[in-house]
Design a protein around this motif. Structure first.
Motif, PDB file in Angstrom:
ATOM      1  N   ILE A   5       0.918  -1.050  -0.061  1.00 56.76           N
ATOM      2  CA  ILE A   5       0.015   0.026  -0.126  1.00 56.76           C
ATOM      3  C   ILE A   5       0.955   1.175   0.121  1.00 56.76           C
ATOM      4  N   ARG A   6       0.673   2.196  -1.039  1.00 60.13           N
ATOM      5  CA  ARG A   6       1.579   3.215  -1.139  1.00 60.13           C
ATOM      6  C   ARG A   6       0.831   4.466  -0.557  1.00 60.13           C
ATOM      7  N   LYS A   7      -0.481   4.518  -0.735  1.00 56.26           N
ATOM      8  CA  LYS A   7      -1.304   5.474  -0.096  1.00 56.26           C
ATOM      9  C   LYS A   7      -2.583   5.269   0.391  1.00 56.26           C
ATOM     10  N   TRP A   8      -3.062   5.799   1.675  1.00 61.04           N
ATOM     11  CA  TRP A   8      -4.472   5.473   2.185  1.00 61.04           C
ATOM     12  C   TRP A   8      -4.967   6.708   2.640  1.00 61.04           C
ATOM     13  N   ASN A   9      -6.331   6.687   2.084  1.00 57.25           N
ATOM     14  CA  ASN A   9      -7.092   7.944   2.480  1.00 57.25           C
ATOM     15  C   ASN A   9      -8.233   7.467   3.235  1.00 57.25           C
ATOM     16  N   ALA A  10      -8.501   7.888   4.484  1.00 54.68           N
ATOM     17  CA  ALA A  10      -9.462   7.327   5.433  1.00 54.68           C
ATOM     18  C   ALA A  10     -10.685   8.219   5.267  1.00 54.68           C
ATOM     19  N   VAL A  11     -11.705   7.784   5.380  1.00 54.10           N
ATOM     20  CA  VAL A  11     -13.022   8.399   5.175  1.00 54.10           C
ATOM     21  C   VAL A  11     -13.778   8.142   6.522  1.00 54.10           C
ATOM     22  N   ALA A  12     -14.568   9.301   7.191  1.00 54.44           N
ATOM     23  CA  ALA A  12     -15.134   9.110   8.246  1.00 54.44           C
ATOM     24  C   ALA A  12     -16.582  10.000   8.105  1.00 54.44           C
ATOM     25  N   SER A  13     -17.438   9.507   8.885  1.00 58.01           N
ATOM     26  CA  SER A  13     -18.711  10.020   8.988  1.00 58.01           C
ATOM     27  C   SER A  13     -19.253  10.152  10.408  1.00 58.01           C
ATOM     28  N   TRP A  14     -20.345  11.203  10.570  1.00 55.50           N
ATOM     29  CA  TRP A  14     -20.692  11.332  11.971  1.00 55.50           C
ATOM     30  C   TRP A  14     -22.221  11.565  12.124  1.00 55.50           C
ATOM     31  N   ARG A  15     -22.823  11.449  13.189  1.00 57.29           N
ATOM     32  CA  ARG A  15     -24.233  11.816  13.372  1.00 57.29           C
ATOM     33  C   ARG A  15     -24.541  12.178  14.659  1.00 57.29           C
ATOM     34  N   TRP A  16     -25.235  13.164  14.873  1.00 51.22           N
ATOM     35  CA  TRP A  16     -25.702  13.613  16.247  1.00 51.22           C
ATOM     36  C   TRP A  16     -26.497  12.476  16.617  1.00 51.22           C
ATOM     37  N   ASP A  17     -26.348  12.181  18.172  1.00 52.22           N
ATOM     38  CA  ASP A  17     -27.036  11.302  18.831  1.00 52.22           C
ATOM     39  C   ASP A  17     -28.524  11.737  19.331  1.00 52.22           C
ATOM     40  N   VAL A  18     -29.342  11.676  18.356  1.00 51.91           N
ATOM     41  CA  VAL A  18     -30.724  12.031  18.599  1.00 51.91           C
ATOM     42  C   VAL A  18     -31.516  10.872  18.367  1.00 51.91           C
ATOM     43  N   PRO A  19     -32.514  10.523  19.477  1.00 51.47           N
ATOM     44  CA  PRO A  19     -33.013   9.219  19.308  1.00 51.47           C
ATOM     45  C   PRO A  19     -34.372   9.290  18.410  1.00 51.47           C
ATOM     46  N   GLU A  20     -35.154  10.528  18.575  1.00 53.54           N
ATOM     47  CA  GLU A  20     -36.453  10.404  17.760  1.00 53.54           C
ATOM     48  C   GLU A  20     -36.551  10.968  16.484  1.00 53.54           C
ATOM     49  N   ASP A  21     -36.139  12.421  16.326  1.00 49.94           N
ATOM     50  CA  ASP A  21     -36.016  13.040  15.113  1.00 49.94           C
ATOM     51  C   ASP A  21     -34.808  13.262  14.421  1.00 49.94           C
ATOM     52  N   ASP A  22     -34.663  13.235  13.156  1.00 50.60           N
ATOM     53  CA  ASP A  22     -33.213  13.591  12.560  1.00 50.60           C
ATOM     54  C   ASP A  22     -33.347  14.676  12.168  1.00 50.60           C
ATOM     55  N   VAL A  23     -34.543  15.554  12.113  1.00 51.68           N
ATOM     56  CA  VAL A  23     -34.523  16.837  11.274  1.00 51.68           C
ATOM     57  C   VAL A  23     -34.697  18.140  12.625  1.00 51.68           C
ATOM     58  N   CYS A  24     -34.505  19.282  12.504  1.00 51.24           N
ATOM     59  CA  CYS A  24     -34.977  20.342  13.183  1.00 51.24           C
ATOM     60  C   CYS A  24     -36.277  20.690  13.215  1.00 51.24           C
ATOM     61  N   GLY A  25     -37.050  20.718  14.231  1.00 50.39           N
ATOM     62  CA  GLY A  25     -38.326  21.157  14.189  1.00 50.39           C
ATOM     63  C   GLY A  25     -38.540  22.528  13.506  1.00 50.39           C
ATOM     64  N   ILE A  26     -37.646  23.329  13.420  1.00 49.18           N
ATOM     65  CA  ILE A  26     -37.887  24.694  12.957  1.00 49.18           C
ATOM     66  C   ILE A  26     -37.673  24.809  11.661  1.00 49.18           C
ATOM     67  N   CYS A  27     -36.227  24.622  11.231  1.00 50.93           N
ATOM     68  CA  CYS A  27     -35.868  24.793   9.741  1.00 50.93           C
ATOM     69  C   CYS A  27     -36.086  23.522   8.891  1.00 50.93           C
ATOM     70  N   ARG A  28     -36.365  22.412   9.505  1.00 47.64           N
ATOM     71  CA  ARG A  28     -36.772  21.221   8.688  1.00 47.64           C
ATOM     72  C   ARG A  28     -35.264  20.745   8.191  1.00 47.64           C
ATOM     73  N   VAL A  29     -34.265  20.933   8.699  1.00 50.81           N
ATOM     74  CA  VAL A  29     -32.852  20.509   8.098  1.00 50.81           C
ATOM     75  C   VAL A  29     -32.350  19.546   8.944  1.00 50.81           C
ATOM     76  N   GLN A  30     -31.723  18.625   8.402  1.00 50.10           N
ATOM     77  CA  GLN A  30     -31.227  17.317   9.080  1.00 50.10           C
ATOM     78  C   GLN A  30     -30.299  17.902   9.974  1.00 50.10           C
ATOM     79  N   PHE A  31     -30.051  17.071  11.096  1.00 47.23           N
ATOM     80  CA  PHE A  31     -29.081  17.678  12.202  1.00 47.23           C
ATOM     81  C   PHE A  31     -27.630  17.339  11.878  1.00 47.23           C
ATOM     82  N   ASP A  32     -27.450  16.160  10.939  1.00 41.74           N
ATOM     83  CA  ASP A  32     -25.877  16.179  10.372  1.00 41.74           C
ATOM     84  C   ASP A  32     -25.806  17.090   9.242  1.00 41.74           C
ATOM     85  N   GLY A  33     -26.858  17.930   8.543  1.00 43.33           N
ATOM     86  CA  GLY A  33     -26.332  18.872   7.750  1.00 43.33           C
ATOM     87  C   GLY A  33     -26.079  20.233   8.572  1.00 43.33           C
ATOM     88  N   THR A  34     -26.670  21.399   8.037  1.00 42.39           N
ATOM     89  CA  THR A  34     -26.286  22.707   8.794  1.00 42.39           C
ATOM     90  C   THR A  34     -27.423  23.515   8.957  1.00 42.39           C
TER      91      THR A  34
END
Length: 86
Positions: A5-34
């Motif tokens: 192996i000459r080169k290795w690129n790591a990729v990661a992702s994350w999510r908020w730890d919110v059990p019920e909803d995955d979008v903001c109740g006001i702006c309706r954008v997902q929590f892992d977005g902005t």
């Protein structure tokens, strides 16, 4: 056959730890977005979870609470909005 192996690129992702909803109740954008006021997710806009169990972006709920029509109530269930300190 050997593989080197000459080169290795790591990729990661994350999510908020919110059990019920995955979008903001006001702006309706997902929590892992902005929220509409932020450029990068999670940098300056943490999530606030109310005692009622609803979750919102910090900027969204601040804007909501400052409006006269909100009267300090949760925009989802209309209970008094008090956030849970974690």
């Amino acid at each position: 056959m050997k593989v080197r192996i000459r080169k290795w690129n790591a990729v990661a992702s994350w999510r908020w730890d919110v059990p019920e909803d995955d979008v903001c109740g006001i702006c309706r954008v997902q929590f892992d977005g902005t929220c509409p006021n932020c450029r990068f997710p999670g940098d300056d806009c943490p999530l606030l979870v109310g005692k009622c169990g609803h979750s919102f972006h910090l900027h969204c709920v601040n804007d909501w609470i400052q409006t006269e029509s909100s009267r300090g109530l949760c925009p989802m269930c209309r209970q008094k909005f008090e956030f849970v300190a974690e």
